[in-house]
Design an enzyme around this catalytic site. Structure first.
Site, PDB file in Angstrom:
ATOM      1  N   ASP A 276      35.121  33.653  50.586  1.00  0.00           N
ATOM      2  CA  ASP A 276      36.095  34.739  50.481  1.00  0.00           C
ATOM      3  C   ASP A 276      37.345  34.347  51.275  1.00  0.00           C
ATOM      4  O   ASP A 276      37.277  34.175  52.503  1.00  0.00           O
ATOM      5  CB  ASP A 276      35.460  36.024  51.053  1.00  0.00           C
ATOM      6  CG  ASP A 276      36.370  37.226  50.910  1.00  0.00           C
ATOM      7  OD1 ASP A 276      37.566  37.047  50.632  1.00  0.00           O
ATOM      8  OD2 ASP A 276      35.865  38.354  51.093  1.00  0.00           O
TER       9      ASP A 276
ATOM     10  N   HIS B  95      39.646  30.141  42.220  1.00  0.00           N
ATOM     11  CA  HIS B  95      40.523  31.184  41.667  1.00  0.00           C
ATOM     12  C   HIS B  95      41.935  30.644  41.834  1.00  0.00           C
ATOM     13  O   HIS B  95      42.353  30.340  42.957  1.00  0.00           O
ATOM     14  CB  HIS B  95      40.356  32.496  42.421  1.00  0.00           C
ATOM     15  CG  HIS B  95      39.185  33.291  41.956  1.00  0.00           C
ATOM     16  ND1 HIS B  95      37.901  32.830  42.037  1.00  0.00           N
ATOM     17  CD2 HIS B  95      39.101  34.513  41.379  1.00  0.00           C
ATOM     18  CE1 HIS B  95      37.078  33.744  41.534  1.00  0.00           C
ATOM     19  NE2 HIS B  95      37.776  34.772  41.133  1.00  0.00           N
TER      20      HIS B  95
ATOM     21  N   GLU C  76      46.007  33.555  40.210  1.00  0.00           N
ATOM     22  CA  GLU C  76      45.651  34.910  39.750  1.00  0.00           C
ATOM     23  C   GLU C  76      46.810  35.868  40.024  1.00  0.00           C
ATOM     24  O   GLU C  76      46.981  36.872  39.340  1.00  0.00           O
ATOM     25  CB  GLU C  76      44.367  35.385  40.446  1.00  0.00           C
ATOM     26  CG  GLU C  76      43.799  36.659  39.839  1.00  0.00           C
ATOM     27  CD  GLU C  76      42.515  37.144  40.490  1.00  0.00           C
ATOM     28  OE1 GLU C  76      42.100  36.570  41.518  1.00  0.00           O
ATOM     29  OE2 GLU C  76      41.935  38.109  39.977  1.00  0.00           O
TER      30      GLU C  76
HETATM   31  C1  6MZ Z   1      39.226  37.313  43.237  1.00  0.00           C
HETATM   32  C2  6MZ Z   1      37.216  38.397  43.118  1.00  0.00           C
HETATM   33  C3  6MZ Z   1      37.599  38.992  41.896  1.00  0.00           C
HETATM   34  O1  6MZ Z   1      30.799  38.033  45.994  1.00  0.00           O
HETATM   35  O2  6MZ Z   1      30.069  40.311  46.683  1.00  0.00           O
HETATM   36  N1  6MZ Z   1      35.993  38.837  43.421  1.00  0.00           N
HETATM   37  N2  6MZ Z   1      38.040  37.567  43.774  1.00  0.00           N
HETATM   38  N3  6MZ Z   1      39.671  37.851  42.095  1.00  0.00           N
HETATM   39  C4  6MZ Z   1      38.886  38.697  41.394  1.00  0.00           C
HETATM   40  N4  6MZ Z   1      39.392  39.253  40.265  1.00  0.00           N
HETATM   41  C5  6MZ Z   1      39.426  40.637  40.021  1.00  0.00           C
HETATM   42  N5  6MZ Z   1      36.567  39.728  41.480  1.00  0.00           N
HETATM   43  C6  6MZ Z   1      35.592  39.622  42.415  1.00  0.00           C
HETATM   44  O3  6MZ Z   1      31.272  39.978  44.476  1.00  0.00           O
HETATM   45  C7  6MZ Z   1      32.445  40.692  44.828  1.00  0.00           C
HETATM   46  C8  6MZ Z   1      33.455  39.754  45.441  1.00  0.00           C
HETATM   47  O4  6MZ Z   1      33.883  38.778  44.479  1.00  0.00           O
HETATM   48  C9  6MZ Z   1      35.261  38.467  44.660  1.00  0.00           C
HETATM   49  C10 6MZ Z   1      35.759  39.281  45.838  1.00  0.00           C
HETATM   50  O5  6MZ Z   1      35.676  38.499  47.010  1.00  0.00           O
HETATM   51  C11 6MZ Z   1      34.750  40.433  45.872  1.00  0.00           C
HETATM   52  O6  6MZ Z   1      34.654  41.014  47.158  1.00  0.00           O
HETATM   53  P1  6MZ Z   1      30.244  39.336  45.538  1.00  0.00           P
HETATM   54  O7  6MZ Z   1      28.977  39.193  44.738  1.00  0.00           O
END
Ligand code: 6MZ
Length: 347
Positions: free
Chosen positions: A145, A205, A208
């Site tokens: 993260d 990523h 974005e």
């Molecule tokens: C960036 C994203 C995301 O890891 O707790 N996450 N990061 N861009 C996006 N686009 C919308 N969507 C999700 O899943 C949730 C975490 O995934 C990442 C973020 O860090 C989010 O807190 P997990 O399983």
């Protein structure tokens, strides 16, 4: 003349039965309404003294990145002990399988919840869920993260490397995610490079949000090259708006790294205005490698079939072309050649 709506419905029907690949799915963003309901019940039983997020907080329809991140936080509050992690992962895998997804790479950020679970226990619970089921082939990417420190990133890479030794067919890669408006990607390259040096694949990523400095840094890096990139919204000179040069797009094309395209996520986060103005057709026109993905099927209320159907409509593809597109994604998975070979024969 068929209306747009009925064209989409026909595409959706076809894409439901189409065998699919899912390469960009965040575990806690992929929880469906029934799964959330089960997680709420489990949490109330396991920790009756703790409050759970309200339905209005968690079932909010996101209208931008801030809403999305608020929902992830609620989901994560429910998924805070190994039993909940297992329940979440099993449900998400089953739902992808029911949607005729043949292979999924789940990604998730390991969390240390004091008194409840360690980061290692968090990841072990997902690995167990993956190993326990036979409905779908699955693998795991350990997320970093970017809102957290570089030290935490290093810690996650170490953890992924040690779990890869124990579960080499499950733990296949690292993902750099988190709010792209926070911190700088540049600081995490060392951790990502270390992972790659030790045979973990890396998905980034990328672009974005509009951030030319980051984009140019990664594209011009002399030694680091990700294995896949997610979103890539602000890369083309027409979507990047002021300042982004055509040479950057050319460099990106020469890179030829597979992109993970998340249509609904981009529309709901408002980084693109509509499906019609999405950047995907530029990828198709340039014959760039890409895979259609959901990103967060729970938060954005979508499915793999629906994302494929949106792509089918946007690119004006017929069923044969769509099957080809889906089959091509097999080449971009992080699992080994045996898995690829099995998938090729299944499609
Ligand atoms: C960036 C994203 C995301 O890891 O707790 N996450 N990061 N861009 C996006 N686009 C919308 N969507 C999700 O899943 C949730 C975490 O995934 C990442 C973020 O860090 C989010 O807190 P997990 O399983």
């Amino acid at each position: 003349m068929k209306s747009l709506k009925s064209k989409y419905q026909m595409a959706a029907q076809f894409c439901k039965i189409l065998p699919k690949i899912e390469l960009h799915a965040h575990l806690n963003g992929s929880l469906s309404v029934p799964t959330i309901a089960k997680l709420v019940r489990l949490h109330k039983q396991s920790y009756p003294q703790e409050e759970v997020p309200s339905a209005t907080e968690i079932f909010n329809d996101p209208k931008g990145f801030d809403d999305g991140y608020a929902i992830f936080k609620c989901a994560q509050a429910l998924v805070d002990h190994p039993e909940a992690v297992k329940l979440a992962a099993r449900s998400v895998l089953r739902e992808f399988a029911e949607d005729n997804v043949k292979y999924v790479e789940l990604r998730s950020t390991p969390r240390d919840c004091p008194g409840k679970m360690t980061k290692r226990e968090y990841l072990l619970a997902i690995i167990e869920a993956i190993e326990d089921q036979s409905d779908i082939k699955a693998a795991l990417l350990v997320s970093i993260d970017r809102r957290k420190s570089v030290e935490e990133a290093d810690e996650n890479v170490e953890l992924a490397l040690s779990l890869k030794k124990e579960f080499p067919t499950v733990v296949v890669g690292i993902d750099l995610s988190g709010d792209a408006r926070v911190n700088q990607l540049q600081d995490y390259i060392g951790a990502l490079q270390k992972a790659q040096d030790q045979d973990l694949k890396v998905s980034l990523h990328f672009a974005e949000v509009k951030n030319d400095k980051e984009i140019e840094f990664v594209l011009n890096h002399c030694s680091f090259k990700p294995d896949r990139v997610g979103h890539c919204t602000f890369i083309h000179h027409s979507t990047a708006a002021v300042g982004m040069s055509e040479s950057i797009w050319k460099k990106f094309c020469d890179w030829n790294i597979p992109s993970e395209i998340c249509l609904t996520s981009n529309v709901k986060c408002r980084s693109v205005e509509s499906y019609q103005s999405h950047h995907l057709p530029m990828w198709y026109k340039e014959k760039l490698p890409f895979a259609i993905c959901t990103d967060d099927k729970g938060v954005f209320n979508c499915s793999s079939s629906e994302e494929y159907a949106q792509a089918m409509q946007l690119l004006e593809l017929n069923q044969e072309e769509m099957l080809l597109l889906s089959k091509k994604s097999i080449e971009y998975i992080f699992a080994d050649d045996n898995v690829k070979e099995t998938l090729r024969s299944e499609f």
